[in-house]
Write an enzyme that holds these catalytic residues in place. Structure first.
Site, mmCIF file in Angstrom:
data_model
loop_
_atom_site.group_PDB
_atom_site.id
_atom_site.type_symbol
_atom_site.label_atom_id
_atom_site.label_comp_id
_atom_site.label_asym_id
_atom_site.label_seq_id
_atom_site.Cartn_x
_atom_site.Cartn_y
_atom_site.Cartn_z
ATOM 1 N N ARG A 164 4.622 88.863 75.681
ATOM 2 C CA ARG A 164 5.541 90.015 75.702
ATOM 3 C C ARG A 164 6.193 90.147 77.094
ATOM 4 O O ARG A 164 6.339 91.254 77.631
ATOM 5 C CB ARG A 164 4.811 91.322 75.365
ATOM 6 C CG ARG A 164 4.033 91.309 74.075
ATOM 7 C CD ARG A 164 4.908 91.363 72.845
ATOM 8 N NE ARG A 164 4.094 91.537 71.662
ATOM 9 C CZ ARG A 164 3.574 90.507 70.958
ATOM 10 N NH1 ARG A 164 3.831 89.248 71.298
ATOM 11 N NH2 ARG A 164 2.842 90.748 69.889
ATOM 12 N N SER A 238 4.709 99.403 69.465
ATOM 13 C CA SER A 238 3.519 99.480 70.327
ATOM 14 C C SER A 238 3.903 100.077 71.676
ATOM 15 O O SER A 238 4.803 99.566 72.336
ATOM 16 C CB SER A 238 2.943 98.086 70.565
ATOM 17 O OG SER A 238 2.677 97.466 69.338
ATOM 18 N N GLU A 334 4.616 99.180 77.261
ATOM 19 C CA GLU A 334 5.509 98.089 76.854
ATOM 20 C C GLU A 334 6.992 98.478 76.932
ATOM 21 O O GLU A 334 7.798 97.723 77.470
ATOM 22 C CB GLU A 334 5.154 97.616 75.437
ATOM 23 C CG GLU A 334 6.001 96.431 75.015
ATOM 24 C CD GLU A 334 5.681 95.950 73.622
ATOM 25 O OE1 GLU A 334 4.606 95.354 73.439
ATOM 26 O OE2 GLU A 334 6.513 96.154 72.722
#
Ligand code: FAD
Ligand code: NAP
Length: 342
Positions: A164, A238, A334
């Site tokens: 990510r 998320s 995130e």
């Protein structure tokens, strides 16, 4: 160029948070993009690139020109018996691209079905799901330098993809506008259903042949059941990344975390699920001040009517602090935060 000032962004982020951009321009081609960049440069106004707003938190008004990337177009650049190479405009919808490729027998994107957002944002965090990451099909991307308008081409190595993560979250953060992405897809139907949730789905549907089309259907089915639809419950997916720990750190954490799932990574480190810690700290389902933690998914924070990024970030900060205090694990957010104090 259609430039607007003091422009509300509530409809342009999946958390539906209310904030205004000092200036806003939707750009559909290279000419409009360059005009917008020059306009911001002349006024010494920072530039923020916006896709579909599914991985951002607006914590307040933005003193910036928001450039809404809307470059369209999908083009086959080359193909042989085994592979096809496609170039996709950064403003194309990611899920529609996955579907478009599957319809033509271009394989490799099925596990990434139903990820919200644009194609141009996909390299920014090397989007991943169900055991597949963008980098497995990525060839190169085209971008324009925000500071001087220079054209850039970055291949896979230059993008420095990680879990990510990419150079666009680090060295090139806020420095480029991605305009197109090139992918190499397989013409033979290879599938990857090693990810447990996906393997379980096929185990429960034994009559279903395992082919790319059914992997796509399975991912859509699982995601539609498990994940809240942002149009019904505004969210950004998320909210925290899964921590990746060294073996020593993992041993230390595991002593305080009975039953913690641990996933070994290729480099010897270990990934642990952020949702598990949040759940253990009792946050799942909590609602307060118009924000909350989803009832079924501890990683997903929702805007429950407050429309305030400040409230949401206050909750996120408290969640992270509680996980740190109890387990000694640092959770990293995130989504990218814009506005307010950033
Ligand atoms: P935005 O939110 O608009 O932007 C995100 C960041 O990328 C910003 O910093 C922005 O400046 C930058 N950016 C966007 N476009 C460009 C561009 N053209 N050039 C330069 N910088 C750019 N992510 C996953 O990895 N896997 C998942 O399975 C997943 N599931 C999700 C499920 C839900 C319900 C939601 C809401 C989100 C999910 N996400 C997932 C997160 C999100 O969908 C991805 O990160 C997606 O790639 C963001 O695309 P976007 O166009 O909305 O980007
Ligand atoms: P899940 O299947 O319930 O799994 C929970 C977590 O455990 C996931 O985050 C996953 O990590 C990890 N995991 C499970 N099995 C694994 C294995 N065998 N090897 C390595 N890691 C494993 O997850 P979910 O929340 O329903 O999401 C399903 C997939 O969609 C996941 O890949 C997730 O990343 C992705 N997703 C991402 C977002 C986002 O905003 N980034 C939002 C929704 C869903 P990984 O996350 O590394 O896969």
């Amino acid at each position: 160029m259609n430039l607007r000032t003091n422009y509300p962004l509530g409809d342009y982020n999946t958390l539906a948070l209310e904030a205004c951009a000092e200036a806003y321009a939707a750009v559909t081609d290279d000419g409009e993009l360059r005009e917008a960049l020059s306009w911001a440069r002349e006024r010494e106004l920072p530039v923020v690139v916006l896709g579909a707003g599914s991985n951002i938190v607006l914590a307040g008004n933005l003193r910036a020109l928001v450039i809404h990337q809307q470059f369209r177009g999908i083009e086959v650049l080359a193909s042989d018996e085994q592979w096809v190479r496609v170039r996709v405009g950064a403003g194309e919808n990611w899920h529609e691209l996955v579907r478009w490729c599957l319809e033509r027998g271009y394989y490799g994107l099925e596990n990434l079905a139903l990820i919200p957002g644009t194609v141009g944002a996909a390299p920014v965090q090397n989007i991943g799901a169900y055991g597949v990451e963008l980098q497995s099909v990525f060839v190169q991307l085209h971008a324009v330098d925000i500071a001087d308008g220079r054209d850039r081409v970055l291949d896979r190595e230059a993008c420095q993809f990680g879990y990510r993560d990419s150079i666009f979250k680090r060295g090139l953060r806020d420095k480029t506008v991605i305009t197109a992405v090139e992918l190499r897809l397989s013409l033979s139907p290879a599938v990857n259903i090693s990810y447990p949730t996906l393997a379980d789905w096929f185990a429960q549907n034994p009559e279903t042949e395992v082919i790319p089309e059914t992997v796509f259907d399975a991912v859509v089915d699982i995601r539609s059941t498990r994940l809240p639809d942002p149009t019904l419950e505004p969210n950004a997916g998320s909210f925290f990344k899964n921590p990746v720990l060294t073996p020593d750190q993992t041993r230390e954490v595991a002593e305080k975390a009975m039953g913690l799932p641990i996933y070994p990574q290729p480099d010897g480190n270990l990934k642990v699920p952020a949702a598990w810690f949040i759940d253990q700290c009792g946050w799942k389902g909590l609602r307060r001040n118009g924000v909350g933690v989803h009832d079924h998914h501890a990683l997903v924070l929702v805007n429950d009517g407050s429309n305030s990024g400040v409230e949401l970030l206050s909750l996120a900060t408290e969640i992270a602090a509680s996980v740190h205090d109890r387990f000694g694990v640092d959770l990293e957010m995130e989504p990218r935060i814009y506005g307010g104090e950033e």
